[in-house]
Design an enzyme around this catalytic site. Sequence first.
Site, mmCIF file in Angstrom:
data_model
loop_
_atom_site.group_PDB
_atom_site.id
_atom_site.type_symbol
_atom_site.label_atom_id
_atom_site.label_comp_id
_atom_site.label_asym_id
_atom_site.label_seq_id
_atom_site.Cartn_x
_atom_site.Cartn_y
_atom_site.Cartn_z
ATOM 1 N N GLN A 47 6.252 -3.157 2.011
ATOM 2 C CA GLN A 47 6.033 -1.776 1.578
ATOM 3 C C GLN A 47 4.862 -1.188 2.345
ATOM 4 O O GLN A 47 3.875 -1.867 2.593
ATOM 5 C CB GLN A 47 5.729 -1.785 0.077
ATOM 6 C CG GLN A 47 5.556 -0.435 -0.560
ATOM 7 C CD GLN A 47 5.444 -0.542 -2.082
ATOM 8 O OE1 GLN A 47 6.153 -1.318 -2.709
ATOM 9 N NE2 GLN A 47 4.554 0.235 -2.661
ATOM 10 N N ASN A 49 2.201 2.183 2.189
ATOM 11 C CA ASN A 49 1.695 3.231 1.317
ATOM 12 C C ASN A 49 0.738 4.127 2.090
ATOM 13 O O ASN A 49 0.074 3.675 3.018
ATOM 14 C CB ASN A 49 0.958 2.630 0.114
ATOM 15 C CG ASN A 49 1.868 1.762 -0.731
ATOM 16 O OD1 ASN A 49 2.980 2.147 -1.048
ATOM 17 N ND2 ASN A 49 1.399 0.589 -1.084
ATOM 18 N N ARG A 59 -11.192 4.909 -5.002
ATOM 19 C CA ARG A 59 -9.952 4.294 -5.493
ATOM 20 C C ARG A 59 -10.175 2.796 -5.574
ATOM 21 O O ARG A 59 -10.474 2.152 -4.591
ATOM 22 C CB ARG A 59 -8.788 4.621 -4.563
ATOM 23 C CG ARG A 59 -8.477 6.115 -4.483
ATOM 24 C CD ARG A 59 -7.242 6.355 -3.611
ATOM 25 N NE ARG A 59 -6.998 7.758 -3.395
ATOM 26 C CZ ARG A 59 -6.164 8.504 -4.121
ATOM 27 N NH1 ARG A 59 -5.522 7.962 -5.128
ATOM 28 N NH2 ARG A 59 -5.999 9.779 -3.842
ATOM 29 N N HIS A 62 -8.532 -2.434 -7.168
ATOM 30 C CA HIS A 62 -7.187 -2.743 -7.630
ATOM 31 C C HIS A 62 -6.709 -4.086 -7.085
ATOM 32 O O HIS A 62 -7.103 -4.500 -6.000
ATOM 33 C CB HIS A 62 -6.201 -1.670 -7.161
ATOM 34 C CG HIS A 62 -6.569 -0.292 -7.610
ATOM 35 N ND1 HIS A 62 -6.266 0.820 -6.872
ATOM 36 C CD2 HIS A 62 -7.196 0.161 -8.717
ATOM 37 C CE1 HIS A 62 -6.682 1.899 -7.499
ATOM 38 N NE2 HIS A 62 -7.269 1.527 -8.620
ATOM 39 N N LYS A 72 -2.830 -7.087 1.644
ATOM 40 C CA LYS A 72 -2.817 -5.723 2.178
ATOM 41 C C LYS A 72 -3.426 -5.697 3.573
ATOM 42 O O LYS A 72 -4.434 -6.348 3.823
ATOM 43 C CB LYS A 72 -3.643 -4.780 1.297
ATOM 44 C CG LYS A 72 -3.121 -4.607 -0.111
ATOM 45 C CD LYS A 72 -4.049 -3.713 -0.919
ATOM 46 C CE LYS A 72 -3.569 -3.559 -2.345
ATOM 47 N NZ LYS A 72 -4.501 -2.751 -3.145
ATOM 48 N N TYR A 132 -1.647 1.621 4.169
ATOM 49 C CA TYR A 132 -1.688 0.175 4.028
ATOM 50 C C TYR A 132 -0.311 -0.425 3.812
ATOM 51 O O TYR A 132 0.566 0.181 3.224
ATOM 52 C CB TYR A 132 -2.652 -0.273 2.936
ATOM 53 C CG TYR A 132 -2.401 0.257 1.549
ATOM 54 C CD1 TYR A 132 -1.857 -0.559 0.558
ATOM 55 C CD2 TYR A 132 -2.751 1.552 1.198
ATOM 56 C CE1 TYR A 132 -1.659 -0.088 -0.719
ATOM 57 C CE2 TYR A 132 -2.558 2.028 -0.083
ATOM 58 C CZ TYR A 132 -1.999 1.193 -1.046
ATOM 59 O OH TYR A 132 -1.803 1.671 -2.316
ATOM 60 N N GLU A 143 -0.334 -5.065 -12.247
ATOM 61 C CA GLU A 143 -1.488 -4.341 -11.720
ATOM 62 C C GLU A 143 -2.703 -4.516 -12.623
ATOM 63 O O GLU A 143 -2.605 -4.482 -13.847
ATOM 64 C CB GLU A 143 -1.161 -2.859 -11.590
ATOM 65 C CG GLU A 143 -2.280 -2.061 -10.982
ATOM 66 C CD GLU A 143 -1.949 -0.583 -10.894
ATOM 67 O OE1 GLU A 143 -2.447 0.040 -9.950
ATOM 68 O OE2 GLU A 143 -1.216 -0.071 -11.747
ATOM 69 N N LYS A 168 -6.947 6.081 -14.608
ATOM 70 C CA LYS A 168 -6.747 4.633 -14.621
ATOM 71 C C LYS A 168 -8.026 3.899 -14.211
ATOM 72 O O LYS A 168 -8.415 2.916 -14.845
ATOM 73 C CB LYS A 168 -5.601 4.265 -13.673
ATOM 74 C CG LYS A 168 -5.386 2.777 -13.493
ATOM 75 C CD LYS A 168 -4.235 2.484 -12.556
ATOM 76 C CE LYS A 168 -4.601 2.780 -11.123
ATOM 77 N NZ LYS A 168 -3.561 2.413 -10.165
ATOM 78 N N ASP A 169 -8.697 4.392 -13.175
ATOM 79 C CA ASP A 169 -9.913 3.729 -12.707
ATOM 80 C C ASP A 169 -11.074 3.923 -13.677
ATOM 81 O O ASP A 169 -11.961 3.079 -13.749
ATOM 82 C CB ASP A 169 -10.277 4.208 -11.305
ATOM 83 C CG ASP A 169 -9.316 3.664 -10.258
ATOM 84 O OD1 ASP A 169 -8.622 2.677 -10.538
ATOM 85 O OD2 ASP A 169 -9.253 4.244 -9.158
#
Length: 182
Positions: A47, A49, A59, A62, A72, A132, A143, A168-169
């Site tokens: 994937q 992103n 950010r 994670h 990553k 990434y 996650e 979320k963070d």
Amino acid sequence: MEFEQLAISDLIIFKPKTFKDKRGFFFESFQAQRFNEAVGRVVTFVQDNHSQSIKNTLRGLHYQVPPNAQGKLVRVTRGEVYDVAVDLRQSSPTFGKYVGTLLSSENNHQLWIPEGFAHGFLTLSDSADFLYKTTDFYHSTSERSIRWDDKTLNIDWHMKGEVLLSPKDELAKDFIKADYFE
């Protein structure tokens, strides 16, 4: 393409050779054989992103837990970020330590962050495009997030001003409550 092992085992900066002239530039951003030789194993990316962030957006930190842990390969195509990887491997001598590095469209550096690390970045320029590749797909149930300002980690983000966080963070856990890797 040159590569450099960082202070924490398995974190690697890739430095592509950039060819510039009056028309612009060219560089090889990924080459599987050289990449696999540098990391010492065959890595398959599944994937890609792309995020865009304005100045002072933070950010992270994670990560995904097994069986959906992600490696990553990260880079910046416009702007500049301070990028951080935290070692979550309990068996590692650098467990709970971090490495930070500048990634920018000027230096074209890329950071390899294998499975077992939390990752985050702070946007230093007015805006930045962050790309990434991941070794596993996104799985919301796998996650996890660690607080960017965790006192145990004590990360120096080279920050100027207030950070912008996602909801979320803002709810991320402290490092001592995180899910670690074996």
